[in-house]
Design a protein around this motif. Structure first.
Motif, PDB file in Angstrom:
ATOM      1  N   GLU A 172      64.932  78.632 -52.771  1.00 33.72           N
ATOM      2  CA  GLU A 172      63.704  77.947 -52.376  1.00 33.72           C
ATOM      3  C   GLU A 172      63.408  78.298 -50.929  1.00 33.72           C
ATOM      4  O   GLU A 172      64.313  78.667 -50.166  1.00 33.72           O
ATOM      5  CB  GLU A 172      63.837  76.434 -52.559  1.00 33.72           C
ATOM      6  CG  GLU A 172      65.026  75.816 -51.866  1.00 33.72           C
ATOM      7  CD  GLU A 172      65.307  74.395 -52.334  1.00 33.72           C
ATOM      8  OE1 GLU A 172      64.581  73.896 -53.203  1.00 33.72           O
ATOM      9  OE2 GLU A 172      66.272  73.791 -51.822  1.00 33.72           O
ATOM     10  N   CYS A 173      62.148  78.204 -50.566  1.00 40.37           N
ATOM     11  CA  CYS A 173      61.736  78.562 -49.210  1.00 40.37           C
ATOM     12  C   CYS A 173      61.267  77.320 -48.475  1.00 40.37           C
ATOM     13  O   CYS A 173      60.311  76.664 -48.889  1.00 40.37           O
ATOM     14  CB  CYS A 173      60.628  79.614 -49.254  1.00 40.37           C
ATOM     15  SG  CYS A 173      60.205  80.249 -47.617  1.00 40.37           S
ATOM     16  N   GLN A 227      66.687  79.548 -48.748  1.00 40.72           N
ATOM     17  CA  GLN A 227      68.023  79.004 -48.927  1.00 40.72           C
ATOM     18  C   GLN A 227      68.295  78.847 -50.422  1.00 40.72           C
ATOM     19  O   GLN A 227      67.367  78.830 -51.236  1.00 40.72           O
ATOM     20  CB  GLN A 227      68.173  77.659 -48.215  1.00 40.72           C
ATOM     21  CG  GLN A 227      67.182  76.604 -48.646  1.00 40.72           C
ATOM     22  CD  GLN A 227      67.235  75.373 -47.748  1.00 40.72           C
ATOM     23  OE1 GLN A 227      67.571  75.451 -46.579  1.00 40.72           O
ATOM     24  NE2 GLN A 227      66.900  74.228 -48.315  1.00 40.72           N
ATOM     25  N   VAL A 228      69.565  78.756 -50.774  1.00 39.63           N
ATOM     26  CA  VAL A 228      69.929  78.560 -52.178  1.00 39.63           C
ATOM     27  C   VAL A 228      69.426  77.191 -52.615  1.00 39.63           C
ATOM     28  O   VAL A 228      69.578  76.198 -51.900  1.00 39.63           O
ATOM     29  CB  VAL A 228      71.453  78.664 -52.372  1.00 39.63           C
ATOM     30  CG1 VAL A 228      71.813  78.479 -53.850  1.00 39.63           C
ATOM     31  CG2 VAL A 228      71.972  80.007 -51.863  1.00 39.63           C
ATOM     32  N   LYS A 229      68.822  77.155 -53.783  1.00 41.30           N
ATOM     33  CA  LYS A 229      68.202  75.919 -54.260  1.00 41.30           C
ATOM     34  C   LYS A 229      69.233  74.815 -54.477  1.00 41.30           C
ATOM     35  O   LYS A 229      70.328  75.062 -54.967  1.00 41.30           O
ATOM     36  CB  LYS A 229      67.461  76.178 -55.574  1.00 41.30           C
ATOM     37  CG  LYS A 229      66.739  74.953 -56.132  1.00 41.30           C
ATOM     38  CD  LYS A 229      65.912  75.302 -57.350  1.00 41.30           C
ATOM     39  CE  LYS A 229      65.328  74.061 -58.008  1.00 41.30           C
ATOM     40  NZ  LYS A 229      64.441  73.301 -57.105  1.00 41.30           N
ATOM     41  N   ALA A 243      62.936  90.520 -53.254  1.00 40.70           N
ATOM     42  CA  ALA A 243      63.963  90.005 -54.164  1.00 40.70           C
ATOM     43  C   ALA A 243      64.057  88.486 -54.069  1.00 40.70           C
ATOM     44  O   ALA A 243      64.193  87.788 -55.083  1.00 40.70           O
ATOM     45  CB  ALA A 243      65.315  90.643 -53.832  1.00 40.70           C
ATOM     46  N   LEU A 244      63.963  87.959 -52.869  1.00 39.55           N
ATOM     47  CA  LEU A 244      64.036  86.511 -52.678  1.00 39.55           C
ATOM     48  C   LEU A 244      62.847  85.807 -53.329  1.00 39.55           C
ATOM     49  O   LEU A 244      62.989  84.708 -53.873  1.00 39.55           O
ATOM     50  CB  LEU A 244      64.105  86.185 -51.184  1.00 39.55           C
ATOM     51  CG  LEU A 244      65.446  86.503 -50.518  1.00 39.55           C
ATOM     52  CD1 LEU A 244      65.323  86.430 -49.000  1.00 39.55           C
ATOM     53  CD2 LEU A 244      66.535  85.550 -51.008  1.00 39.55           C
ATOM     54  N   ASP A 253      72.799  76.672 -48.780  1.00 39.33           N
ATOM     55  CA  ASP A 253      73.113  77.713 -47.792  1.00 39.33           C
ATOM     56  C   ASP A 253      71.853  78.501 -47.437  1.00 39.33           C
ATOM     57  O   ASP A 253      71.076  78.886 -48.320  1.00 39.33           O
ATOM     58  CB  ASP A 253      74.156  78.691 -48.336  1.00 39.33           C
ATOM     59  CG  ASP A 253      75.569  78.147 -48.260  1.00 39.33           C
ATOM     60  OD1 ASP A 253      75.748  77.026 -47.754  1.00 39.33           O
ATOM     61  OD2 ASP A 253      76.496  78.850 -48.722  1.00 39.33           O
ATOM     62  N   LYS A 254      71.682  78.757 -46.155  1.00 39.28           N
ATOM     63  CA  LYS A 254      70.566  79.587 -45.703  1.00 39.28           C
ATOM     64  C   LYS A 254      70.865  81.046 -46.031  1.00 39.28           C
ATOM     65  O   LYS A 254      72.004  81.502 -45.912  1.00 39.28           O
ATOM     66  CB  LYS A 254      70.352  79.415 -44.202  1.00 39.28           C
ATOM     67  CG  LYS A 254      69.170  80.202 -43.654  1.00 39.28           C
ATOM     68  CD  LYS A 254      68.881  79.840 -42.216  1.00 39.28           C
ATOM     69  CE  LYS A 254      67.824  80.758 -41.599  1.00 39.28           C
ATOM     70  NZ  LYS A 254      66.585  80.824 -42.382  1.00 39.28           N
ATOM     71  N   ILE A 255      69.839  81.765 -46.456  1.00 43.66           N
ATOM     72  CA  ILE A 255      69.976  83.186 -46.774  1.00 43.66           C
ATOM     73  C   ILE A 255      69.302  83.980 -45.657  1.00 43.66           C
ATOM     74  O   ILE A 255      68.090  83.868 -45.442  1.00 43.66           O
ATOM     75  CB  ILE A 255      69.331  83.518 -48.132  1.00 43.66           C
ATOM     76  CG1 ILE A 255      69.986  82.682 -49.238  1.00 43.66           C
ATOM     77  CG2 ILE A 255      69.463  85.006 -48.438  1.00 43.66           C
ATOM     78  CD1 ILE A 255      69.301  82.799 -50.583  1.00 43.66           C
ATOM     79  N   PHE A 256      70.083  84.748 -44.938  1.00 45.62           N
ATOM     80  CA  PHE A 256      69.565  85.520 -43.811  1.00 45.62           C
ATOM     81  C   PHE A 256      69.150  86.905 -44.302  1.00 45.62           C
ATOM     82  O   PHE A 256      69.998  87.722 -44.677  1.00 45.62           O
ATOM     83  CB  PHE A 256      70.620  85.617 -42.712  1.00 45.62           C
ATOM     84  CG  PHE A 256      70.978  84.294 -42.096  1.00 45.62           C
ATOM     85  CD1 PHE A 256      70.188  83.748 -41.090  1.00 45.62           C
ATOM     86  CD2 PHE A 256      72.087  83.584 -42.544  1.00 45.62           C
ATOM     87  CE1 PHE A 256      70.512  82.517 -40.521  1.00 45.62           C
ATOM     88  CE2 PHE A 256      72.413  82.357 -41.980  1.00 45.62           C
ATOM     89  CZ  PHE A 256      71.624  81.820 -40.968  1.00 45.62           C
ATOM     90  N   GLU A 257      67.857  87.145 -44.291  1.00 45.41           N
ATOM     91  CA  GLU A 257      67.333  88.417 -44.794  1.00 45.41           C
ATOM     92  C   GLU A 257      67.926  89.603 -44.043  1.00 45.41           C
ATOM     93  O   GLU A 257      68.262  90.631 -44.650  1.00 45.41           O
ATOM     94  CB  GLU A 257      65.807  88.436 -44.665  1.00 45.41           C
ATOM     95  CG  GLU A 257      65.100  87.399 -45.512  1.00 45.41           C
ATOM     96  CD  GLU A 257      63.608  87.369 -45.242  1.00 45.41           C
ATOM     97  OE1 GLU A 257      63.028  88.458 -45.036  1.00 45.41           O
ATOM     98  OE2 GLU A 257      63.028  86.271 -45.229  1.00 45.41           O
ATOM     99  N   SER A 258      68.062  89.473 -42.736  1.00 40.96           N
ATOM    100  CA  SER A 258      68.562  90.591 -41.932  1.00 40.96           C
ATOM    101  C   SER A 258      70.006  90.930 -42.295  1.00 40.96           C
ATOM    102  O   SER A 258      70.387  92.103 -42.344  1.00 40.96           O
ATOM    103  CB  SER A 258      68.460  90.262 -40.443  1.00 40.96           C
ATOM    104  OG  SER A 258      69.164  89.070 -40.141  1.00 40.96           O
TER     105      SER A 258
END
Length: 220
Positions: A64-65, A72-74, A53-54, A32-37
């Motif tokens: 992982e980036c 996104q979640v690894k 934090a990420l 899953d993508k992690i949306f910082e905003s």
């Protein structure tokens, strides 16, 4: 003169705990993508502590980036998954004698309360509470060993154990099987039986791995 708390550090910690909980309790799934905003808006903070934090969570191998997609979640590889379960068996076989030797009556009573609370969570079907109770049970055991070195080492990897455990607990019947394992573990701890504890802890991990295998296609 006492130092004033670092506001940025506090916000980073808050963001770190919030994102980690979303991962461990499966609100965010592998890939899953992690949306910082979105996280920043949800917490009422700027994007800076969220990004910090990420980066911490990336260092802990929970996110992982991707250069194109961002954080996104690894996604764990089959080898990494196999190694995590194998490492946990080694750790728990190592610590079992210390638990039997050093656990107090108060800690045994805490395990009993945990099992009772877990039973209520299982009956209620509350997965988040089931995961919390499961994790608390193992934390009580680890702390009962009274080994500062062991607890320091296990603390660096316990989040990954909790994450994989959560996936297994989401399997049909997974929580009931795990609770049964905990009842058996509690019984041999109270009887101060080291070899039985080693055997049951290893069986418990293998049961968890079996349940994880049932569910991993949905997550990895």
């Amino acid at each position: 003169m006492s130092q004033r708390p670092d506001k940025n550090s506090s916000l980073r910690t808050r963001a770190y705990e919030a994102i980690k909980d979303k991962i461990i309790y499966l609100n965010l799934k592998p890939g899953d993508k992690i949306f910082e905003s979105e996280i920043a808006q949800e917490l009422g903070v700027s994007r800076t502590p969220v990004r910090e934090a990420l980066l911490l969570l990336e260092n802990e191998l929970l996110v992982e980036c991707d250069p194109r997609l961002g954080f996104q979640v690894k996604r764990l590889t089959p080898t990494e998954i196999e190694e995590y379960f194998a490492i946990r068996i080694v750790f728990e076989e190592f610590v079992a004698p210390f638990i039997i030797e050093r656990i107090t009556r108060e800690e045994i009573e805490a395990l009993k309360r945990n099992v009772e609370e877990a039973d209520e969570s299982v009956k209620g079907g509350d997965l988040t509470q089931i995961i919390r109770r499961e994790t608390d049970f193992h934390t009580i055991l680890y702390q009962a060993a009274k080994s500062e070195m062991f607890f320091h080492i296990i603390s660096r990897i316990v989040d990954k154990f909790q994450w994989l455990r959560a996936i297994g607990l989401s399997a049909p019947g997974g929580a009931e099987i795990s609770l049964g394992d905990h009842r058996a573990i509690l019984e041999v701890v109270e009887a101060r039986d080291t070899e039985a504890l080693k055997r049951l802890m290893t069986e418990h991990i293998r049961h968890g791995k079996e349940r994880f295998e049932q569910m991993k296609a949905l997550f990895f």
